[in-house]
Structure formats: structure tokens, C-alpha cells
Enzyme design. Structure first.
Site, PDB file in Angstrom:
ATOM      1  N   VAL A   9     -15.062 -20.731  41.083  1.00  0.00           N
ATOM      2  CA  VAL A   9     -13.097 -20.375  41.230  1.00  0.00           C
ATOM      3  C   VAL A   9     -12.468 -21.131  39.801  1.00  0.00           C
ATOM      4  O   VAL A   9     -11.575 -20.559  39.868  1.00  0.00           O
ATOM      5  CB  VAL A   9     -12.924 -21.808  42.095  1.00  0.00           C
ATOM      6  CG1 VAL A   9     -13.077 -23.463  42.197  1.00  0.00           C
ATOM      7  CG2 VAL A   9     -11.889 -21.504  42.746  1.00  0.00           C
ATOM      8  N   THR A  10     -13.261 -20.722  38.885  1.00  0.00           N
ATOM      9  CA  THR A  10     -12.769 -21.846  37.600  1.00  0.00           C
ATOM     10  C   THR A  10     -12.241 -20.276  37.157  1.00  0.00           C
ATOM     11  O   THR A  10     -12.196 -20.025  35.963  1.00  0.00           O
ATOM     12  CB  THR A  10     -13.478 -23.199  36.990  1.00  0.00           C
ATOM     13  OG1 THR A  10     -14.676 -22.933  36.366  1.00  0.00           O
ATOM     14  CG2 THR A  10     -12.801 -24.336  37.360  1.00  0.00           C
ATOM     15  N   GLY A  11     -14.076 -19.256  37.551  1.00  0.00           N
ATOM     16  CA  GLY A  11     -13.652 -18.100  36.030  1.00  0.00           C
ATOM     17  C   GLY A  11     -12.609 -17.231  36.903  1.00  0.00           C
ATOM     18  O   GLY A  11     -11.227 -17.687  37.589  1.00  0.00           O
ATOM     19  N   ASP A  13     -11.957 -14.409  38.272  1.00  0.00           N
ATOM     20  CA  ASP A  13     -11.354 -13.699  39.749  1.00  0.00           C
ATOM     21  C   ASP A  13     -11.738 -14.684  40.404  1.00  0.00           C
ATOM     22  O   ASP A  13     -11.375 -14.867  41.470  1.00  0.00           O
ATOM     23  CB  ASP A  13     -13.409 -13.383  40.008  1.00  0.00           C
ATOM     24  CG  ASP A  13     -13.870 -11.213  39.141  1.00  0.00           C
ATOM     25  OD1 ASP A  13     -12.630 -11.732  38.846  1.00  0.00           O
ATOM     26  OD2 ASP A  13     -14.409 -10.739  39.954  1.00  0.00           O
ATOM     27  N   LEU A  63     -24.884 -24.061  40.567  1.00  0.00           N
ATOM     28  CA  LEU A  63     -25.877 -23.446  41.102  1.00  0.00           C
ATOM     29  C   LEU A  63     -27.499 -23.644  40.577  1.00  0.00           C
ATOM     30  O   LEU A  63     -27.855 -22.758  40.995  1.00  0.00           O
ATOM     31  CB  LEU A  63     -25.390 -22.280  40.618  1.00  0.00           C
ATOM     32  CG  LEU A  63     -24.224 -21.062  41.585  1.00  0.00           C
ATOM     33  CD1 LEU A  63     -24.230 -19.770  40.639  1.00  0.00           C
ATOM     34  CD2 LEU A  63     -24.644 -20.943  42.510  1.00  0.00           C
ATOM     35  N   SER A  88     -21.682 -15.035  32.594  1.00  0.00           N
ATOM     36  CA  SER A  88     -21.613 -13.379  33.707  1.00  0.00           C
ATOM     37  C   SER A  88     -21.470 -12.923  31.865  1.00  0.00           C
ATOM     38  O   SER A  88     -21.025 -11.314  32.299  1.00  0.00           O
ATOM     39  CB  SER A  88     -19.677 -13.712  34.017  1.00  0.00           C
ATOM     40  OG  SER A  88     -18.878 -13.707  33.338  1.00  0.00           O
ATOM     41  N   TYR A  99     -31.975 -19.264  31.423  1.00  0.00           N
ATOM     42  CA  TYR A  99     -31.037 -19.258  31.933  1.00  0.00           C
ATOM     43  C   TYR A  99     -29.865 -18.777  32.648  1.00  0.00           C
ATOM     44  O   TYR A  99     -29.556 -19.508  33.902  1.00  0.00           O
ATOM     45  CB  TYR A  99     -29.812 -20.226  30.932  1.00  0.00           C
ATOM     46  CG  TYR A  99     -28.770 -20.786  30.954  1.00  0.00           C
ATOM     47  CD1 TYR A  99     -28.693 -22.025  31.578  1.00  0.00           C
ATOM     48  CD2 TYR A  99     -27.060 -20.153  31.475  1.00  0.00           C
ATOM     49  CE1 TYR A  99     -26.974 -22.744  32.706  1.00  0.00           C
ATOM     50  CE2 TYR A  99     -26.317 -20.882  32.338  1.00  0.00           C
ATOM     51  CZ  TYR A  99     -26.455 -22.263  32.252  1.00  0.00           C
ATOM     52  OH  TYR A  99     -25.090 -22.442  32.756  1.00  0.00           O
ATOM     53  N   THR A 131     -23.112  -5.924  40.150  1.00  0.00           N
ATOM     54  CA  THR A 131     -22.094  -5.719  39.627  1.00  0.00           C
ATOM     55  C   THR A 131     -22.650  -4.128  38.774  1.00  0.00           C
ATOM     56  O   THR A 131     -23.723  -4.317  39.037  1.00  0.00           O
ATOM     57  CB  THR A 131     -22.296  -6.598  38.290  1.00  0.00           C
ATOM     58  OG1 THR A 131     -21.816  -5.577  37.030  1.00  0.00           O
ATOM     59  CG2 THR A 131     -23.670  -6.963  38.219  1.00  0.00           C
ATOM     60  N   GLU A 133     -23.230  -2.887  36.159  1.00  0.00           N
ATOM     61  CA  GLU A 133     -23.950  -3.600  34.899  1.00  0.00           C
ATOM     62  C   GLU A 133     -25.802  -2.700  36.065  1.00  0.00           C
ATOM     63  O   GLU A 133     -26.763  -2.697  34.942  1.00  0.00           O
ATOM     64  CB  GLU A 133     -24.383  -4.377  34.570  1.00  0.00           C
ATOM     65  CG  GLU A 133     -23.332  -4.716  33.369  1.00  0.00           C
ATOM     66  CD  GLU A 133     -23.022  -3.806  32.067  1.00  0.00           C
ATOM     67  OE1 GLU A 133     -24.463  -4.286  31.787  1.00  0.00           O
ATOM     68  OE2 GLU A 133     -22.263  -3.498  31.956  1.00  0.00           O
ATOM     69  N   TYR A 155     -28.426 -10.404  32.231  1.00  0.00           N
ATOM     70  CA  TYR A 155     -27.968 -10.494  33.243  1.00  0.00           C
ATOM     71  C   TYR A 155     -28.106  -9.310  33.988  1.00  0.00           C
ATOM     72  O   TYR A 155     -27.621  -9.527  35.815  1.00  0.00           O
ATOM     73  CB  TYR A 155     -26.921  -9.828  31.901  1.00  0.00           C
ATOM     74  CG  TYR A 155     -24.905  -9.996  32.957  1.00  0.00           C
ATOM     75  CD1 TYR A 155     -24.808 -11.078  34.015  1.00  0.00           C
ATOM     76  CD2 TYR A 155     -24.995  -8.574  33.940  1.00  0.00           C
ATOM     77  CE1 TYR A 155     -23.797 -10.680  34.328  1.00  0.00           C
ATOM     78  CE2 TYR A 155     -23.897  -8.686  34.965  1.00  0.00           C
ATOM     79  CZ  TYR A 155     -23.008  -9.945  35.435  1.00  0.00           C
ATOM     80  OH  TYR A 155     -22.136  -9.982  36.313  1.00  0.00           O
ATOM     81  N   LYS A 159     -29.032 -10.097  38.079  1.00  0.00           N
ATOM     82  CA  LYS A 159     -27.914  -9.706  39.327  1.00  0.00           C
ATOM     83  C   LYS A 159     -28.292  -8.849  40.502  1.00  0.00           C
ATOM     84  O   LYS A 159     -28.452  -8.946  41.450  1.00  0.00           O
ATOM     85  CB  LYS A 159     -26.447  -8.766  38.868  1.00  0.00           C
ATOM     86  CG  LYS A 159     -25.867 -10.169  38.050  1.00  0.00           C
ATOM     87  CD  LYS A 159     -25.356 -10.901  39.505  1.00  0.00           C
ATOM     88  CE  LYS A 159     -23.537 -11.874  38.867  1.00  0.00           C
ATOM     89  NZ  LYS A 159     -22.995 -12.616  39.678  1.00  0.00           N
TER      90      LYS A 159
END
Ligand code: NAP
Ligand code: F7E
Length: 348
Positions: A9-11, A13, A63, A88, A99, A131, A133, A155, A159
Site C-alpha cells: 500500500v505504500t507503493g 499503485d 511477504l 518491483s 530476494y 506484469t 514483463e 523479476y 512474477k
């Protein structure tokens, strides 16, 4: 009252999504990570709108920690969980691949298993932030749900694992899991180490503070499908609550190069750029002053580059009525103006 738990939530989006859900009347629970400097991760939200911060019920979780995820579900008793939490950054995933896998791939398994451990499979709907990606370099003009996945980075690989596990758990355990495959989306809240915001902040610092130092970038010729994050979180909410299928693509069906984004951003403050040299020796020169304002730094190249992305959003348009509204030129203008405003605020 509907209850939503937002991880991440702090990102960028997460902040817009929390704002959107609060406006819709939800009770919003937000996961924050333990941090030695909590102000750092909270600043983005507080500076944007402190009311959002005040209205969220905060829970410490990570997470990387299954027991904390389970506790966050016990506390919030959510109808909806949005998993936006991730390492991200694609370039940085090559620096911290284990990580990245732990948070972006295994983290989602931990979350799903926390839901199962609480026997909440049938009570909670889960959104996973997949994503574009995952497509990698495809041979198609537009990527859609028939385009094969071909991840090119730790990444994207992580995902894709989470995406597949989402499909797998939905089928195996009857869980309602929705996977939004979102193409790049930007805003004034974008992290400053992503190329768009890195550029718009540099434009503002040059324009407001007269910063002369050249901006160092990597590959200027990759092309991305860039949309406006504030609109994309509305798509997330539609996908989770109204979507009948597992996967949706959210995109603008247009694309632009990093070079073109950069030229448009500098033109907002009246700077035209001419280019000289090739490869790592290429420089961008301010046409009116002759100053070198752009340099290439190979550190920002990726070991494996994704050259082109352009998404076909026709399914979400036809099924859920979502389509992008803000053009790239409008997005660039609003990002540059926001960074100019912030730069001026630092003048005392
Ligand atoms: P972002 O600004 O980088 O935000 C990432 C969020 O994840 C932050 O709140 C961060 O918390 C949190 N996070 C990081 N590690 C975590 C962990 N171990 N446990 C719990 N939370 C953790 O990303 P964004 O641009 O908003 O993107 C949201 C999601 O969509 C991400 O999953 C991203 O991979 C995905 N996505 C983004 C785009 C895009 O173009 N923006 C496109 C497709 C998919 P801190 O603030 O504490 O670091
Ligand atoms: O790079 C090139 C770089 O880091 C865009 C994430 O939200 O969207 C994002 O991933 C392009 C790449 O975003 C610099 O090589 C040149 O071709 O802004 P970016 P991204 O890698 O597309 C996807 C959809 C996500 O899911 C991700 O979470 O710009 N580029 N010079 C540069 N990129 C950066 N970061 N910095 C440079 O100096």
C-alpha cells in the site's frame, strides 16, 4: 462495509488504490513493513494525501514472513486482498535475484497458504499484480492473453511463477484469484529510480534549480506502453470484483521509446535536445545552450533487455468497460508539472 487488505500500500499503485477504495466506502487495511526509518516508506503517501494515511488501519507484515501474513488476515478479516507487494525494479532484480524470487514468487505462495490455513478460501477474493514483463520480447505487434510468456529477468521470472501459482491454486482449491497483467503505468508517485520519473524529476531540477549535471541513463531505444497509474488501480478493482475470468490485460495499445519520452518531457520546459555520438558515447545536447544534458551510463543497461511492449486491452474494455483516458503527452505534462511544484517547494 466491504473490507480490503492491501499489501504494497505504500507503493505508487497502493496509494492510489487505497484512495480509490476509501472513496468507494471500503474499510482499508494496509500492510507496512518493519523499517529502521519508517518515515521513508510513509513519506510518499503522507505528502500526497495525509488523510489516506490516517484512514488506513495499519498492520505490520512482510511477504517474507508467512506468520505475519496470516496475522494480517486474522486482524483484517478481508473480503478482498490486493497483493501489490514486490521488489518491483527489473534492473535491480539482476542485483538481488534470490530476494526478488523470495518476495515476488514465494511471497505470493505464502499469502495464498495463509488464506488456506485460516480456511478463508471461499470468503476472500485475491488480486495479484502480474506484469507485462512476463511476455518478454514477443514477435507480436500487440501482446494479449494468447501471447506466450518469455520472461527475461529474475523479476519477470518470479512474477510468472506467482502468476502460474495463482492459476493453479484457483483450480486446485476453488479460490477466487484474479491476475491483472498490467503494462507500465506511471504517475507523480512513481519511484524516482524508474525511467519516467527519473526523467521528469531531472527536468524539474534543471528548470527550477538550474542543475547543470547531465542526467545519466541506459537504453534510450526500448519502447514501452505507458499508462496513468491512477486509472490502472480502477481496473484492478473492476478485475477483482466484476471480472469473471482469471486474467485481464491493462494497457493503452500504444507505445513510445524512452528517447521520445525524454524529448517530450524536456520540451515541457522549452528545452529541445539534439543527439550526437553512438552507443555509450551518445550525448543529448540542449539545442539553445549547447550544454550536454544527457549521458549514457552502461550500469543502467540490463543484462537482457526487453525492447518492445504494447498491450491489447480489448478484453477488459468489452467485459468490464475499462479503457485508458489519459494520453502519454498529458501524463508527461502532469508528471513534469508535479515535479516542478515539488522542486519549487524546496526553495526557501
Ligand atoms: P512500488 O512503487 O515499487 O511498490 C511496491 C510495494 O511493495 C511497496 O509498498 C513496498 O513497500 C512493498 N513491498 C516491497 N517488498 C515487500 C515485502 N517484502 N513485503 C511486503 N511488501 C513489500 O510498485 P508499484 O509500481 O506500485 O507496483 C505495484 C505492483 O504492481 C508491484 O507488485 C509491481 O511489481 C507490479 N507491477 C507494476 C507495474 C508498473 O508499471 N508500476 C506494472 C506491472 C506490475 P515499501 O514501501 O516498504 O518498500
Ligand atoms: O524501465 C530503460 C530500461 O525501470 C523502462 C516496473 O514497474 O514496468 C516497470 O519495469 C525502460 C527499460 O521500467 C534507464 O532499460 C533507460 O527498457 O522504468 P523502467 P520497466 O523495466 O519497464 C513493468 C511493467 C513492471 O512490472 C516493473 O515492476 O527504460 N531505461 N535508462 C532505464 N530504466 C531505468 N530504470 N533507469 C534508467 O536510467
Amino acid at each position: 462495509m466491504k473490507r480490503a487488505l492491501i499489501i504494497g500500500v505504500t507503493g505508487q499503485d497502493g496509494i492510489y488504490l487505497a484512495e480509490h477504495l476509501l472513496e468507494l466506502g471500503y474499510k482499508v487495511y494496509g500492510v507496512r513493513r518493519p523499517s529502521t526509518i519508517p518515515e521513508a516508506s510513509q513519506r510518499r503517501m503522507k505528502e500526497y494525501n495525509n488523510d489516506i494515511f490516517e484512514q488506513i488501519t495499519w498492520i505490520y507484515a512482510d511477504l517474507a514472513d508467512g506468520s505475519s501474513l496470516r496475522r494480517s488476515i486474522e486482524i483484517s478479516q478481508p473480503d478482498y486482498i490486493y497483493n501489490l507487494g514486490a521488489q518491483s525494479h527489473v534492473r535491480l532484480s539482476f542485483e538481488v535475484p534470490e530476494y526478488t524470487a523470495d518476495i515476488n514468487a514465494v511471497g505470493f505462495v505464502r499469502l495464498l497458504d495463509a488464506v488456506r490455513a485460516l480456511h478463508a478460501e471461499k470468503n476472500v477474493s485475491i488480486y495479484q499484480a502480474s506484469t507485462s514483463e512476463m511476455f518478454g520480447n514477443s514477435s507480436t505487434k500487440y501482446q494479449n492473453l494468447s501471447t506466450p510468456f518469455n520472461p527475461l529477468s529474475p523479476y519477470a521470472s518470479a512474477k510468472l511463477y506467482a502468476h502460474n501459482v495463482g492459476l493453479n491454486y484457483a483450480k486446485s482449491y476453488g479460490m477466487k484469484i484474479r491476475l491483472g497483467i498490467l503494462f507500465n503505468h506511471e504517475s507523480p508517485l512513481r519511484g524516482t529510480n524508474f525511467v519516467t520519473r527519473k526523467i521528469t524529476r531531472a527536468v524539474a531540477n534543471r528548470s527550477v534549480h538550474g542543475v547543470k549535471k547531465a542526467l545519466k541513463l541506459g537504453n534510450l531505444d526500448s519502447r514501452r506502453d505507458w499508462g496513468y497509474a491512477k486509472e490502472y488501480v480502477q481496473a484492478m478493482n473492476l478485475i477483482l470484483e466484476k471480472g469473471v475470468e482469471s486474467e485481464y490485460i491493462v494497457a493503452t495499445k500504444s507505445h513510445e521509446s524512452v528517447r521520445s519520452f525524454l524529448e517530450k518531457a524536456y520540451s515541457v520546459v522549452g528545452i529541445n535536445i539534439s543527439w550526437e555520438g553512438k552507443g555509450v558515447d551518445e550525448v543529448g545536447i540542449c539545442s539553445s545552450t549547447g550544454d550536454v544534458i544527457i549521458k549514457i551510463d552502461p550500469w543502467f543497461y540490463r543484462p537482457n533487455e526487453l525492447d518492445y511492449l504494447c498491450g491489447d486491452f480489448s478484453k477488459i474494455k468489452h467485459e468490464l468497460g475499462w479503457e485508458p483516458k489519459t494520453t502519454l503527452n498529458e501524463l508527461i505534462e502532469l508528471m513534469v508539472q508535479s515535479d516542478i511544484y515539488k522542486a519549487k517547494a524546496t526553495i526557501v
